[in-house]
Design a protein around this motif. Structure first.
Motif, PDB file in Angstrom:
ATOM      1  N   PHE A  87      -7.786  -9.366 -42.993  1.00  0.00           N
ATOM      2  CA  PHE A  87      -6.678  -9.051 -42.083  1.00  0.00           C
ATOM      3  C   PHE A  87      -6.338 -10.279 -41.227  1.00  0.00           C
ATOM      4  O   PHE A  87      -5.173 -10.700 -41.151  1.00  0.00           O
ATOM      5  CB  PHE A  87      -7.066  -7.871 -41.178  1.00  0.00           C
ATOM      6  N   LEU A  88      -7.349 -10.855 -40.600  1.00  0.00           N
ATOM      7  CA  LEU A  88      -7.113 -11.996 -39.700  1.00  0.00           C
ATOM      8  C   LEU A  88      -6.493 -13.157 -40.468  1.00  0.00           C
ATOM      9  O   LEU A  88      -5.562 -13.820 -39.995  1.00  0.00           O
ATOM     10  CB  LEU A  88      -8.432 -12.433 -39.055  1.00  0.00           C
ATOM     11  N   PHE A  89      -6.996 -13.410 -41.664  1.00  0.00           N
ATOM     12  CA  PHE A  89      -6.531 -14.527 -42.493  1.00  0.00           C
ATOM     13  C   PHE A  89      -5.087 -14.338 -42.937  1.00  0.00           C
ATOM     14  O   PHE A  89      -4.253 -15.242 -42.802  1.00  0.00           O
ATOM     15  CB  PHE A  89      -7.464 -14.616 -43.712  1.00  0.00           C
ATOM     16  N   THR A  90      -4.779 -13.144 -43.440  1.00  0.00           N
ATOM     17  CA  THR A  90      -3.434 -12.957 -43.997  1.00  0.00           C
ATOM     18  C   THR A  90      -2.379 -12.807 -42.901  1.00  0.00           C
ATOM     19  O   THR A  90      -1.236 -13.236 -43.082  1.00  0.00           O
ATOM     20  CB  THR A  90      -3.376 -11.738 -44.940  1.00  0.00           C
ATOM     21  N   VAL A  91      -2.753 -12.241 -41.772  1.00  0.00           N
ATOM     22  CA  VAL A  91      -1.784 -12.134 -40.677  1.00  0.00           C
ATOM     23  C   VAL A  91      -1.527 -13.510 -40.076  1.00  0.00           C
ATOM     24  O   VAL A  91      -0.383 -13.899 -39.813  1.00  0.00           O
ATOM     25  CB  VAL A  91      -2.281 -11.133 -39.609  1.00  0.00           C
ATOM     26  N   ASP A  92      -2.603 -14.293 -39.896  1.00  0.00           N
ATOM     27  CA  ASP A  92      -2.476 -15.597 -39.243  1.00  0.00           C
ATOM     28  C   ASP A  92      -1.551 -16.550 -39.999  1.00  0.00           C
ATOM     29  O   ASP A  92      -0.883 -17.385 -39.393  1.00  0.00           O
ATOM     30  CB  ASP A  92      -3.864 -16.230 -39.114  1.00  0.00           C
ATOM     31  N   ARG A  93      -1.510 -16.443 -41.315  1.00  0.00           N
ATOM     32  CA  ARG A  93      -0.745 -17.422 -42.103  1.00  0.00           C
ATOM     33  C   ARG A  93       0.720 -17.021 -42.248  1.00  0.00           C
ATOM     34  O   ARG A  93       1.489 -17.705 -42.933  1.00  0.00           O
ATOM     35  CB  ARG A  93      -1.390 -17.598 -43.476  1.00  0.00           C
ATOM     36  N   ASP A  94       1.127 -15.913 -41.627  1.00  0.00           N
ATOM     37  CA  ASP A  94       2.479 -15.390 -41.818  1.00  0.00           C
ATOM     38  C   ASP A  94       3.110 -15.165 -40.444  1.00  0.00           C
ATOM     39  O   ASP A  94       2.722 -14.255 -39.704  1.00  0.00           O
ATOM     40  CB  ASP A  94       2.373 -14.070 -42.600  1.00  0.00           C
ATOM     41  N   ALA A  95       4.091 -15.981 -40.108  1.00  0.00           N
ATOM     42  CA  ALA A  95       4.662 -15.944 -38.752  1.00  0.00           C
ATOM     43  C   ALA A  95       5.217 -14.560 -38.403  1.00  0.00           C
ATOM     44  O   ALA A  95       5.083 -14.108 -37.262  1.00  0.00           O
ATOM     45  CB  ALA A  95       5.762 -16.996 -38.632  1.00  0.00           C
ATOM     46  N   GLU A  96       5.824 -13.880 -39.362  1.00  0.00           N
ATOM     47  CA  GLU A  96       6.352 -12.544 -39.070  1.00  0.00           C
ATOM     48  C   GLU A  96       5.246 -11.562 -38.741  1.00  0.00           C
ATOM     49  O   GLU A  96       5.371 -10.737 -37.827  1.00  0.00           O
ATOM     50  CB  GLU A  96       7.138 -12.020 -40.279  1.00  0.00           C
ATOM     51  N   TRP A  97       4.166 -11.652 -39.487  1.00  0.00           N
ATOM     52  CA  TRP A  97       3.032 -10.739 -39.228  1.00  0.00           C
ATOM     53  C   TRP A  97       2.360 -11.059 -37.895  1.00  0.00           C
ATOM     54  O   TRP A  97       1.882 -10.167 -37.200  1.00  0.00           O
ATOM     55  CB  TRP A  97       2.030 -10.785 -40.381  1.00  0.00           C
ATOM     56  N   VAL A  98       2.318 -12.332 -37.535  1.00  0.00           N
ATOM     57  CA  VAL A  98       1.742 -12.689 -36.235  1.00  0.00           C
ATOM     58  C   VAL A  98       2.517 -11.976 -35.123  1.00  0.00           C
ATOM     59  O   VAL A  98       1.928 -11.375 -34.216  1.00  0.00           O
ATOM     60  CB  VAL A  98       1.765 -14.215 -36.025  1.00  0.00           C
ATOM     61  N   GLU A  99       3.834 -12.001 -35.212  1.00  0.00           N
ATOM     62  CA  GLU A  99       4.644 -11.350 -34.173  1.00  0.00           C
ATOM     63  C   GLU A  99       4.512  -9.826 -34.229  1.00  0.00           C
ATOM     64  O   GLU A  99       4.442  -9.154 -33.204  1.00  0.00           O
ATOM     65  CB  GLU A  99       6.110 -11.764 -34.318  1.00  0.00           C
ATOM     66  N   ARG A 100       4.487  -9.308 -35.436  1.00  0.00           N
ATOM     67  CA  ARG A 100       4.347  -7.857 -35.602  1.00  0.00           C
ATOM     68  C   ARG A 100       3.031  -7.374 -34.991  1.00  0.00           C
ATOM     69  O   ARG A 100       2.977  -6.361 -34.293  1.00  0.00           O
ATOM     70  CB  ARG A 100       4.384  -7.553 -37.105  1.00  0.00           C
ATOM     71  N   TYR A 101       1.978  -8.127 -35.236  1.00  0.00           N
ATOM     72  CA  TYR A 101       0.658  -7.737 -34.729  1.00  0.00           C
ATOM     73  C   TYR A 101       0.590  -7.915 -33.216  1.00  0.00           C
ATOM     74  O   TYR A 101      -0.023  -7.118 -32.518  1.00  0.00           O
ATOM     75  CB  TYR A 101      -0.426  -8.546 -35.446  1.00  0.00           C
ATOM     76  N   ARG A 102       1.250  -8.939 -32.697  1.00  0.00           N
ATOM     77  CA  ARG A 102       1.270  -9.127 -31.244  1.00  0.00           C
ATOM     78  C   ARG A 102       1.994  -7.963 -30.557  1.00  0.00           C
ATOM     79  O   ARG A 102       1.516  -7.422 -29.568  1.00  0.00           O
ATOM     80  CB  ARG A 102       1.972 -10.450 -30.904  1.00  0.00           C
ATOM     81  N   GLU A 103       3.145  -7.573 -31.121  1.00  0.00           N
ATOM     82  CA  GLU A 103       4.013  -6.627 -30.412  1.00  0.00           C
ATOM     83  C   GLU A 103       3.544  -5.181 -30.534  1.00  0.00           C
ATOM     84  O   GLU A 103       3.679  -4.417 -29.590  1.00  0.00           O
ATOM     85  CB  GLU A 103       5.449  -6.761 -30.942  1.00  0.00           C
ATOM     86  N   ASP A 104       3.036  -4.803 -31.675  1.00  0.00           N
ATOM     87  CA  ASP A 104       2.633  -3.402 -31.859  1.00  0.00           C
ATOM     88  C   ASP A 104       1.395  -3.375 -32.757  1.00  0.00           C
ATOM     89  O   ASP A 104       1.483  -3.083 -33.959  1.00  0.00           O
ATOM     90  CB  ASP A 104       3.780  -2.612 -32.489  1.00  0.00           C
ATOM     91  N   PRO A 105       0.246  -3.679 -32.177  1.00  0.00           N
ATOM     92  CA  PRO A 105      -0.941  -3.883 -33.016  1.00  0.00           C
ATOM     93  C   PRO A 105      -1.341  -2.631 -33.809  1.00  0.00           C
ATOM     94  O   PRO A 105      -1.716  -2.736 -34.972  1.00  0.00           O
ATOM     95  CB  PRO A 105      -2.030  -4.294 -32.021  1.00  0.00           C
ATOM     96  N   ARG A 106      -1.220  -1.459 -33.194  1.00  0.00           N
ATOM     97  CA  ARG A 106      -1.677  -0.264 -33.916  1.00  0.00           C
ATOM     98  C   ARG A 106      -0.810  -0.014 -35.142  1.00  0.00           C
ATOM     99  O   ARG A 106      -1.325   0.240 -36.241  1.00  0.00           O
ATOM    100  CB  ARG A 106      -1.688   0.948 -32.984  1.00  0.00           C
ATOM    101  N   ALA A 107       0.479  -0.138 -34.968  1.00  0.00           N
ATOM    102  CA  ALA A 107       1.374   0.072 -36.114  1.00  0.00           C
ATOM    103  C   ALA A 107       1.172  -1.018 -37.164  1.00  0.00           C
ATOM    104  O   ALA A 107       1.217  -0.747 -38.378  1.00  0.00           O
ATOM    105  CB  ALA A 107       2.823   0.085 -35.640  1.00  0.00           C
ATOM    106  N   ALA A 108       0.944  -2.243 -36.714  1.00  0.00           N
ATOM    107  CA  ALA A 108       0.752  -3.342 -37.663  1.00  0.00           C
ATOM    108  C   ALA A 108      -0.526  -3.143 -38.479  1.00  0.00           C
ATOM    109  O   ALA A 108      -0.529  -3.349 -39.698  1.00  0.00           O
ATOM    110  CB  ALA A 108       0.694  -4.676 -36.911  1.00  0.00           C
ATOM    111  N   VAL A 109      -1.586  -2.718 -37.823  1.00  0.00           N
ATOM    112  CA  VAL A 109      -2.847  -2.506 -38.545  1.00  0.00           C
ATOM    113  C   VAL A 109      -2.697  -1.371 -39.556  1.00  0.00           C
ATOM    114  O   VAL A 109      -3.155  -1.468 -40.704  1.00  0.00           O
ATOM    115  CB  VAL A 109      -3.989  -2.204 -37.542  1.00  0.00           C
ATOM    116  N   GLU A 110      -2.015  -0.326 -39.143  1.00  0.00           N
ATOM    117  CA  GLU A 110      -1.818   0.808 -40.049  1.00  0.00           C
ATOM    118  C   GLU A 110      -1.017   0.379 -41.283  1.00  0.00           C
ATOM    119  O   GLU A 110      -1.371   0.689 -42.415  1.00  0.00           O
ATOM    120  CB  GLU A 110      -1.076   1.915 -39.289  1.00  0.00           C
TER     121      GLU A 110
END
Lengths: 287, 121
Positions: free
Chosen positions: B9-32
């Protein structure tokens, strides 16, 4: 035969590029002295007049991942793109393109396999700051062909320290038996004590200045036996949770040879880590 | 428990700018969403050749969903991956103070003493 004209071991601090290019109020107070030290270090490579650079580093979970993790990998490609999105984002590193020295890659792979190292290879390798930092500090023209050698210092289970030393010795022997008349320098980067993502990170110095002092002594004096007697995979947890990167320095000690005193030694005590710079001129070939 | 999946999770989110923002803004929804769509993808394989068995346990899911990086450390997530992604998300909130977020990160882990949790996957 090829000639090994310089062996260089260095830390790779990803903040150097930004610090050294910053101006005005953005320029940190430690930048000028850092640049002075790096430029003096650079001169030790320039004087050796290399044709080819063998670059030892470690991928920081960029291209290499836990679903297929090599312990030691050699790039064999005509070109290597370099630096990744998260390195641009965090460190401001530029994207780069380096030429490859494919025939030396092929030679190291074939002979390395026959020498007992089951080396992985990559025909399309994007290299990260463990290799681009020393290009930026030591050869900013980025004009020489390279052979990347990646080690796993990051994703356990790791090879033991002695294996890094053995690989260094083997790389030296193979370079010195490579048919041709090229002048080869080996440049490897690692860390002294380092903590990342733990409570001791980003302190005013490296997390363990005493380890750093001893490490510099081991490297500068070529004390491989002394170093191997004290450094283990377990012991490397103590100076900081990312200190296994020191094993790349041990690999470079293997390249330089037992008892080989470094011809050039410099350090710079920065926040977060101690910078350390070493150059050996093998076979008494000091330029 | 799957340290590997936390790291993935950490690796694939970190390398994708859109996912970084998605995870920052709404972490529960992003993880789901990530667990649903990405957890079983084999990065070097075609999507039709994904794995079938990877999922978080509840403690892991909750730690990610609450941005609880001390808990991720305790669970044995790779500290480099956690640090890199959390710097990407939160360093901007400490813009007035050089390395301010990194210092805060260290402070929040100050209770930890060696030996640290095993990060082997």
């Amino acid at each position: 035969m090829a000639e090994l004209v310089a062996v260089i071991a260095s830390t790779h601090h990803p903040f150097y590029y930004r610090a050294s290019t910053a101006t005005g109020a953005d320029r940190p107070p430690f930048a000028d002295e850092w640049v002075r030290k790096v430029e003096a270090f650079r001169e030790t490579l320039t004087k050796a007049r290399p044709d080819v650079l063998v670059m030892v580093g470690s991928d920081h979970f960029h291209q290499l991942w836990l679903d297929n993790m090599p312990q030691f990998l050699i790039g064999k490609a005509p070109y290597y793109d370099a630096n990744f999105y998260n390195e641009e984002r965090e460190f401001g590193l530029p994207r780069m393109l380096l030429r490859g020295q494919e025939d030396l890659s092929a030679y190291l792979l074939r002979e390395g396999l026959d020498a007992g190292f089951d080396l992985a290879f990559s025909n399309e390798l994007r290299i990260d700051h463990s290799i681009t930092c020393p290009i930026i500090t030591l050869r900013p023209e980025a004009d020489l062909p390279i052979v990347p050698v990646y080690t796993n210092i990051f994703a356990p289970p790791l090879p033991r320290p002695g294996r890094f030393v053995q690989l260094g010795r083997t790389i030296r022997r193979l370079i010195e038996s490579w048919p041709g008349d090229q002048r080869v320098a080996v440049i490897g980067t690692g860390h002294l004590s380092l903590e990342l993502g733990g409570p001791r990170q980003f302190g005013p110095t490296g997390p363990d200045p005493e380890f750093d002092r001893r490490a510099v002594q081991w490297i500068a004096s070529g004390d491989i036996e002394g170093c191997l007697a004290e450094v283990t995979l377990d012991s490397l947890h103590l100076p900081g949770n990312a200190t296994h990167g020191f094993m790349d320095f041990m690999l470079m000690m293997g390249v330089a040879g037992e008892g080989a005193k470094a011809d050039y030694v410099d350090t710079y005590d920065l926040f977060h880590t101690m910078e350390a710079y070493f150059t050996w001129y093998p076979n008494g070939a000091r330029p | 428990m799957s340290k590997y999946l936390l790291d993935k999770f950490l690796f694939t989110v970190d390398r994708d700018a859109e996912w970084v923002e998605r995870y920052r803004e709404d972490p529960r929804a992003a993880v789901e969403r990530w667990e649903d769509e990405y957890a079983n993808r084999i990065l070097g394989c075609h999507c039709d050749e994904s794995s079938t068995w990877l999922r978080f346990d509840q403690a892991e899911r909750e730690a990610l969903a609450t941005h609880d990086y001390p808990k991720l450390f305790e669970l044995g997530a790779h500290p480099f991956l956690t640090l890199t992604l959390f710097i990407a998300m939160f360093e901007r909130d400490y813009a007035d103070e050089p390395l301010g977020f990194q210092s805060e990160y260290a402070r929040r882990l100050a209770h930890v003493t060696p030996p640290y949790p095993d990060i082997a996957t």
